[in-house]
Design an enzyme around this catalytic site. Structure first.
Site, PDB file in Angstrom:
ATOM      1  N   ARG A   1      38.566  59.814  52.139  1.00 45.30           N
ATOM      2  CA  ARG A   1      39.060  61.152  52.478  1.00 45.30           C
ATOM      3  C   ARG A   1      39.190  61.361  53.985  1.00 45.30           C
ATOM      4  NH1 ARG A   1      37.522  66.066  53.673  1.00 45.30           N
ATOM      5  NH2 ARG A   1      35.344  65.501  53.891  1.00 45.30           N
TER       6      ARG A   1
ATOM      7  N   CYS B   1      29.800  70.999  48.389  1.00 41.72           N
ATOM      8  CA  CYS B   1      28.798  69.971  48.698  1.00 41.72           C
ATOM      9  C   CYS B   1      27.443  70.419  48.171  1.00 41.72           C
ATOM     10  CB  CYS B   1      28.772  69.722  50.191  1.00 41.72           C
ATOM     11  SG  CYS B   1      30.311  68.949  50.699  1.00 41.72           S
TER      12      CYS B   1
ATOM     13  N   CYS C   1      26.128  65.027  52.028  1.00 41.30           N
ATOM     14  CA  CYS C   1      25.515  65.726  53.151  1.00 41.30           C
ATOM     15  C   CYS C   1      25.780  65.029  54.484  1.00 41.30           C
ATOM     16  CB  CYS C   1      24.011  65.833  52.892  1.00 41.30           C
ATOM     17  SG  CYS C   1      23.151  66.726  54.173  1.00 41.30           S
ATOM     18  N   ASP C   2      26.485  65.732  55.343  1.00 38.79           N
ATOM     19  CA  ASP C   2      26.747  65.316  56.725  1.00 38.79           C
ATOM     20  C   ASP C   2      25.488  65.704  57.501  1.00 38.79           C
ATOM     21  OD1 ASP C   2      27.525  65.388  59.412  1.00 38.79           O
ATOM     22  OD2 ASP C   2      29.496  66.253  58.989  1.00 38.79           O
TER      23      ASP C   2
ATOM     24  N   SER D   1      34.371  65.630  60.982  1.00 38.30           N
ATOM     25  CA  SER D   1      35.415  64.899  60.244  1.00 38.30           C
ATOM     26  C   SER D   1      36.078  65.805  59.216  1.00 38.30           C
ATOM     27  CB  SER D   1      34.797  63.701  59.516  1.00 38.30           C
ATOM     28  OG  SER D   1      34.221  62.838  60.454  1.00 38.30           O
TER      29      SER D   1
HETATM   30  N1  LIG Z   1      32.594  66.678  57.676  1.00 39.04           N
HETATM   31  C1  LIG Z   1      32.131  67.860  57.290  1.00 39.04           C
HETATM   32  N2  LIG Z   1      30.834  68.162  57.550  1.00 39.04           N
HETATM   33  C2  LIG Z   1      30.320  69.363  57.168  1.00 39.04           C
HETATM   34  O1  LIG Z   1      29.121  69.596  57.427  1.00 39.04           O
HETATM   35  C3  LIG Z   1      31.168  70.292  56.480  1.00 39.04           C
HETATM   36  C4  LIG Z   1      32.498  69.948  56.224  1.00 39.04           C
HETATM   37  N3  LIG Z   1      32.966  68.726  56.636  1.00 39.04           N
HETATM   38  N4  LIG Z   1      33.362  70.811  55.613  1.00 39.04           N
HETATM   39  C5  LIG Z   1      32.886  72.034  55.026  1.00 39.04           C
HETATM   40  C6  LIG Z   1      31.708  72.585  55.704  1.00 39.04           C
HETATM   41  C7  LIG Z   1      31.917  73.207  57.052  1.00 39.04           C
HETATM   42  N5  LIG Z   1      30.633  72.964  57.693  1.00 39.04           N
HETATM   43  C8  LIG Z   1      30.451  72.964  59.085  1.00 39.04           C
HETATM   44  C9  LIG Z   1      31.560  73.000  59.924  1.00 39.04           C
HETATM   45  C10 LIG Z   1      31.390  72.977  61.303  1.00 39.04           C
HETATM   46  C11 LIG Z   1      30.097  72.931  61.831  1.00 39.04           C
HETATM   47  C12 LIG Z   1      29.963  72.932  63.325  1.00 39.04           C
HETATM   48  O2  LIG Z   1      30.915  72.714  64.044  1.00 39.04           O
HETATM   49  N6  LIG Z   1      28.790  73.175  63.848  1.00 39.04           N
HETATM   50  C13 LIG Z   1      28.514  73.103  65.277  1.00 39.04           C
HETATM   51  C14 LIG Z   1      28.781  74.386  66.022  1.00 39.04           C
HETATM   52  C15 LIG Z   1      28.732  75.656  65.219  1.00 39.04           C
HETATM   53  C16 LIG Z   1      29.065  76.904  66.019  1.00 39.04           C
HETATM   54  O3  LIG Z   1      29.294  76.844  67.240  1.00 39.04           O
HETATM   55  O4  LIG Z   1      29.090  77.990  65.394  1.00 39.04           O
HETATM   56  C17 LIG Z   1      27.083  72.682  65.474  1.00 39.04           C
HETATM   57  O5  LIG Z   1      26.774  72.178  66.559  1.00 39.04           O
HETATM   58  O6  LIG Z   1      26.263  72.854  64.546  1.00 39.04           O
HETATM   59  C18 LIG Z   1      28.994  72.912  60.988  1.00 39.04           C
HETATM   60  C19 LIG Z   1      29.173  72.930  59.620  1.00 39.04           C
HETATM   61  C20 LIG Z   1      29.758  72.267  56.824  1.00 39.04           C
HETATM   62  N7  LIG Z   1      30.712  71.558  56.023  1.00 39.04           N
HETATM   63  O1  LIG Z   2      27.737  72.571  53.106  1.00 35.75           O
HETATM   64  C1  LIG Z   2      28.238  71.462  53.388  1.00 35.75           C
HETATM   65  C2  LIG Z   2      29.590  71.189  53.206  1.00 35.75           C
HETATM   66  C3  LIG Z   2      30.053  69.959  53.515  1.00 35.75           C
HETATM   67  N1  LIG Z   2      29.233  68.996  53.981  1.00 35.75           N
HETATM   68  C4  LIG Z   2      29.808  67.665  54.325  1.00 35.75           C
HETATM   69  C5  LIG Z   2      29.428  66.479  53.506  1.00 35.75           C
HETATM   70  C6  LIG Z   2      30.605  65.543  53.729  1.00 35.75           C
HETATM   71  O2  LIG Z   2      30.450  64.863  54.984  1.00 35.75           O
HETATM   72  C7  LIG Z   2      31.778  66.489  53.828  1.00 35.75           C
HETATM   73  C8  LIG Z   2      32.495  66.669  52.512  1.00 35.75           C
HETATM   74  O3  LIG Z   2      33.160  65.521  52.172  1.00 35.75           O
HETATM   75  P1  LIG Z   2      33.311  64.990  50.666  1.00 35.75           P
HETATM   76  O4  LIG Z   2      34.292  63.845  50.817  1.00 35.75           O
HETATM   77  O5  LIG Z   2      33.891  66.096  49.849  1.00 35.75           O
HETATM   78  O6  LIG Z   2      31.961  64.538  50.193  1.00 35.75           O
HETATM   79  O7  LIG Z   2      31.211  67.729  54.229  1.00 35.75           O
HETATM   80  C9  LIG Z   2      27.892  69.258  54.193  1.00 35.75           C
HETATM   81  O8  LIG Z   2      27.115  68.395  54.659  1.00 35.75           O
HETATM   82  N2  LIG Z   2      27.434  70.478  53.873  1.00 35.75           N
END
Ligand SMILES: Nc1nc(=O)c2c([nH]1)NC[C@@H]1CN(c3ccc(C(=O)N[C@@H](CCC(=O)O)C(=O)O)cc3)CN21
Ligand SMILES: O=c1ccn([C@H]2C[C@H](O)[C@@H](COP(=O)(O)O)O2)c(=O)[nH]1
Length: 283
Positions: A22, A160, A182-183, A282
């Site tokens: 993905r 997730c 989980c990222d 990502s």
């Molecule tokens: N690859 C990926 N990882 C994710 O954790 C994730 C997704 N995709 N897609 C759906 C949601 C969106 N989520 C996110 C998206 C962005 C941040 C992020 O940029 N966090 C920064 C700054 C946040 C801010 O300034 O408000 C950080 O340093 O935590 C965290 C979680 C968690 N999820």
């Molecule tokens: O609440 C959340 C939402 C998303 N994630 C992360 C986990 C993955 O890195 C991506 C989603 O990719 P998939 O290919 O659908 O598994 O977003 C998270 O940690 N926490």
């Protein structure tokens, strides 16, 4: 905090490289992690080895509670977290179900508040759980599930953290939350806050004491472009003690959460932290 750092270290020591189609990136991956949060003693699991933007994490979860399906609504309450998935992912941009800029489709909160029934009606899973818990009832199925395989093609991302299962023992409320993917550097930083806050809020609006929250993760990963920052910067730092979360006690119902609550109703005390780290995201 120790359990978070242990998981990060375990991924580095024992992780296996897995190609992800993905995102087109490789992830260092382990399977199965069990985290626990002590909500009873208000040990807020905020990451201290970097600055954590907990208000965005709580805002994102309030958006799920409200059933939001649009990244603009999330932005309005303080979370920019859905901008990329709603507007930058090629597969979703080309999906015929996408209804323009910022649309996320039938994800998370939509399933939690308006799961489509075959007869044309909808199921409000959260309302049912709140009503039961408020009446002191745990039917052993106090479950809110965002995971609807029949509608995956109508949303920008599969959920997730997909299932939240509440339990009542006497007057103490517990939560077990399940996460399939989980990222760890970015997502888990938010997800820990969300599991803790969900139990604290549900206990408050249903009139129970919060107990423990159990967070069960299946695929826990670090993306290849995050690894160096995690291994050589974040993991070299010493953690600080856990802060405390204060929730406005005037929040007493689901309607309050749906209508007037803002991020000003959540305050964190005694938050000592290291500098921010900006991890690659990502899409
Ligand atoms: N690859 C990926 N990882 C994710 O954790 C994730 C997704 N995709 N897609 C759906 C949601 C969106 N989520 C996110 C998206 C962005 C941040 C992020 O940029 N966090 C920064 C700054 C946040 C801010 O300034 O408000 C950080 O340093 O935590 C965290 C979680 C968690 N999820
Ligand atoms: O609440 C959340 C939402 C998303 N994630 C992360 C986990 C993955 O890195 C991506 C989603 O990719 P998939 O290919 O659908 O598994 O977003 C998270 O940690 N926490």
């Amino acid at each position: 905090m120790k359990q978070y750092l242990d998981l990060c270290q375990r991924i580095i020591d024992e992780g296996v490289w897995v190609e992800n189609e993905r995102t087109g990136k490789r992830c260092l991956t382990v399977i199965n992690a069990d985290l626990e949060y002590d909500v009873a003693n208000n040990q807020f699991p905020l990451i201290t080895t970097r600055k954590s933007f907990y208000k965005a994490a709580i805002a994102e979860f309030i958006g799920y509670i409200r059933g939001y399906d649009n990244a603009a609504d999330f932005r309005k309450i303080g979370a920019k977290t859905w901008d990329a998935n709603a507007n930058l992912n090629e597969a979703w941009l080309n999906n015929p179900h996408r209804r323009g800029e910022d649309d996320m489709g039938r994800v998370y909160g939509v399933q939690g508040r308006a799961w489509a029934k075959p007869d044309g009606g909808t199921v409000d899973q959260l309302r049912k759980v709140v009503d039961n818990l408020k009446a002191g009832r745990d039917d052993r199925g106090e479950i809110i599930s965002f995971y609807n395989p029949g509608e995956f093609h109508m949303g920008c991302l599969r959920p997730c953290m997909h299932t939240h299962n509440f339990s009542l023992l006497g007057d103490t409320l517990y939560l077990t939350s399940y996460q399939r993917s989980c990222d760890v550097p970015l997502g888990l930083n938010f997800n820990q806050v969300q599991v803790f806050t969900f139990l604290a809020l549900m206990a408050q609006i249903t009139g129970h004491k919060p107990g423990k929250a159990f967070h069960k993760i299946v695929n826990a990963h670090i993306y290849e472009d995050q690894l160096e920052l995690m291994r050589d910067v974040q993991l070299k730092r010493d953690p600080f003690p856990a802060p405390r979360l204060e929730i406005n006690p005037d929040i007493t119902s689901l309607e309050d959460l749906e209508t007037w609550v803002t991020m000003d109703d959540f305050k964190v005390h005694d938050y000592q932290h290291h500098d921010a780290i900006s991890y690659p995201f990502s899409v």
